[in-house]
Design an enzyme around this catalytic site. Sequence first.
Site, PDB file in Angstrom:
ATOM      1  N   ASP A 285       0.856  -1.184   0.000  1.00  8.31           N
ATOM      2  CA  ASP A 285       0.000   0.000   0.000  1.00  8.31           C
ATOM      3  C   ASP A 285       0.899   1.243   0.000  1.00  8.31           C
ATOM      4  O   ASP A 285       2.116   1.159   0.153  1.00  8.31           O
ATOM      5  CB  ASP A 285      -0.947  -0.026   1.208  1.00  8.31           C
ATOM      6  CG  ASP A 285      -2.245   0.734   0.953  1.00  8.31           C
ATOM      7  OD1 ASP A 285      -2.252   1.654   0.106  1.00  8.31           O
ATOM      8  OD2 ASP A 285      -3.265   0.423   1.606  1.00  8.31           O
ATOM      9  N   GLU A 490     -10.178   6.812   4.714  1.00  8.38           N
ATOM     10  CA  GLU A 490      -9.219   6.142   5.588  1.00  8.38           C
ATOM     11  C   GLU A 490      -9.292   6.647   7.033  1.00  8.38           C
ATOM     12  O   GLU A 490     -10.372   6.817   7.588  1.00  8.38           O
ATOM     13  CB  GLU A 490      -7.818   6.230   4.976  1.00  8.38           C
ATOM     14  CG  GLU A 490      -7.762   5.592   3.590  1.00  8.38           C
ATOM     15  CD  GLU A 490      -6.373   5.479   3.019  1.00  8.38           C
ATOM     16  OE1 GLU A 490      -5.448   5.054   3.735  1.00  8.38           O
ATOM     17  OE2 GLU A 490      -6.200   5.793   1.822  1.00  8.38           O
TER      18      GLU A 490
END
Length: 604
Positions: A285, A490
């Site tokens: 990521d 997020e």
Amino acid sequence: MDCIYKNPNEPIEGRIKDLLSRMTLKEKIGQMTQIDRTVASPSAIKDFCIGSVLSGGGSIPFEKATSADWADMVDGFQKGALESRLGIPIIYGVDAVHGNSNVFGATIFPHNVGLGATRDDELVRRIGAATALEVRASGIQYAFAPCVAVCKDSRWGRSYESYSEDPEVVRKMTSLITGLQGQPPQGHPKGYPFVGGRNNVIACAKHFVGDGGTDKGINEGNTISSYEDLERIHLAPYLDCISQGVCTVMASYSSLNGRKLHADYFLLTEILKHKLGFKGFLISDWEALDRLADPYGSNYRNCILSTVNAGIDMVMVPFRYQFFLNELMYLVESGAIPMTRVDDAVERILRVKFVAGLFEHPLSDRSLLDLVGCKAHRELAREAVRKSLVLLKNGKDPKKPFLPLDRNAERILVTGTHADDLGYQCGGWTITWAGSSGRTTIGTTILDAVKEAVGDKTEVIYEQNPSPETFTGQAFSYAIVVVGEEPYAETGGDNPVLTIPFNGPELVSLVADKVPTLMILISGRPLVLEPSLLEKIDALIAAWLPGSEGVGITDVIFGDYEFQGRLPITWFKTVNQLPMRAGDNSFDPLFPFGFGLTSSKKVF
């Protein structure tokens, strides 16, 4: 054609072996590197043999750049790669998580939580196919989707990226992969990556594994679980992804029982690659390596060592790539990272590039540009909105349903922070990383849709924040009040209280005291609904984050279509009940998993 790897008629594994045998170490580690477009240039891609470029959320060529502008940019980068010694094309990646949502004018579909409410895997497959066309039109070959997290706690800031708290619903919705990549033929080898052709993209199952199960729903947090529960709940959707030939898997920022996933050899290599037979490539990521050390970004060499040896094949650097390449080179030359591990990573990356046809068709296909935001795709998004709406209340008296609304009423009030805000309607990962307010792209707000749907003689009064004076001397037949969450992404979405922001309950209450009221909630997850508020309103719809086509909502509230959505996640009474468990009645939810009314009866 003297090189086997350049011959499309040769078997892919033979082409990989031939190309790998010609590569220097510099070229190999370059392939393992993914950099952001802001630091990329054709010359840097050529000189460092970079394997992949991405746009982070909101990393766009310029404001309101069209798909054609994107294609120009991506082709420019690609030409740099094609001018390198071996001419290995780059893969360009983007977060097309609900349509090609970085791009102005693209069709924005409902976020995953809404799609989970539809339970319609064929709809989701069609959304994947439409998204692939719009992504490919912009010259991009790689979508970081789908997120197959099983969300166990609505406090998690990525709840809306999860289709459901139920692994079986999430498994069903992995059909997005077949939409994005195409349908593998009968007998396609299990675990081998697949891309159907130039109208398809490389998909990415994420985030491996357990990202939706973190303690207290903390993003990038720690999932506390036995291996048996991990396999039964969080690993289960990956079996379906792999069986559909998913090309890539992205590791999770989170930890399992205190072990960082990005450095977990057992899960990344022994389970994903060996036991499950995944033959595509495993990508990190965004700046995940920097997150492995404290302070952030320190001890970088050791972070590279632990992640690459654990099984990460491509590293999303995204900025300090020269430092990364130097450190990776040192680790391989010193023997700390074995050459066999580098070769395995590069084989996997090349396999996906060959499968995707990038060597034959590295540049964008401009014939697809007319499909971006086209009528057929917007109609598909509208259908998805219709099917995603969950009716939670319909009338104060069960025998007297409030919906459908009368489109020929004399005067109606439309109000609330979210009634005429396309950015709020679309949520995070839309044009920018976290999303924002306003007319951020092309689409139809709920107010636009109401005005379009009502009769010629119906007066629509819109006030975002009505006052008591609004109701003086004006008789309203009913009110549509649209409230909800502001966009987030997020960790910015982590929320321990889950109340409706912007004084939403007070606004709804003010209106419902004066006028019969339909409350529409725009949110990425269940929010606190006080009993007093529920008593006041006449009807309540969970509309999730519906995207660019607000007309899907008016299709249903005015009765042209029936409600079909069912809760993909249990609706708690208070946050103290979290995490909730579907099927565990001792939790006494406000609305159980799977709940949803039609205009006349409950759906089970």
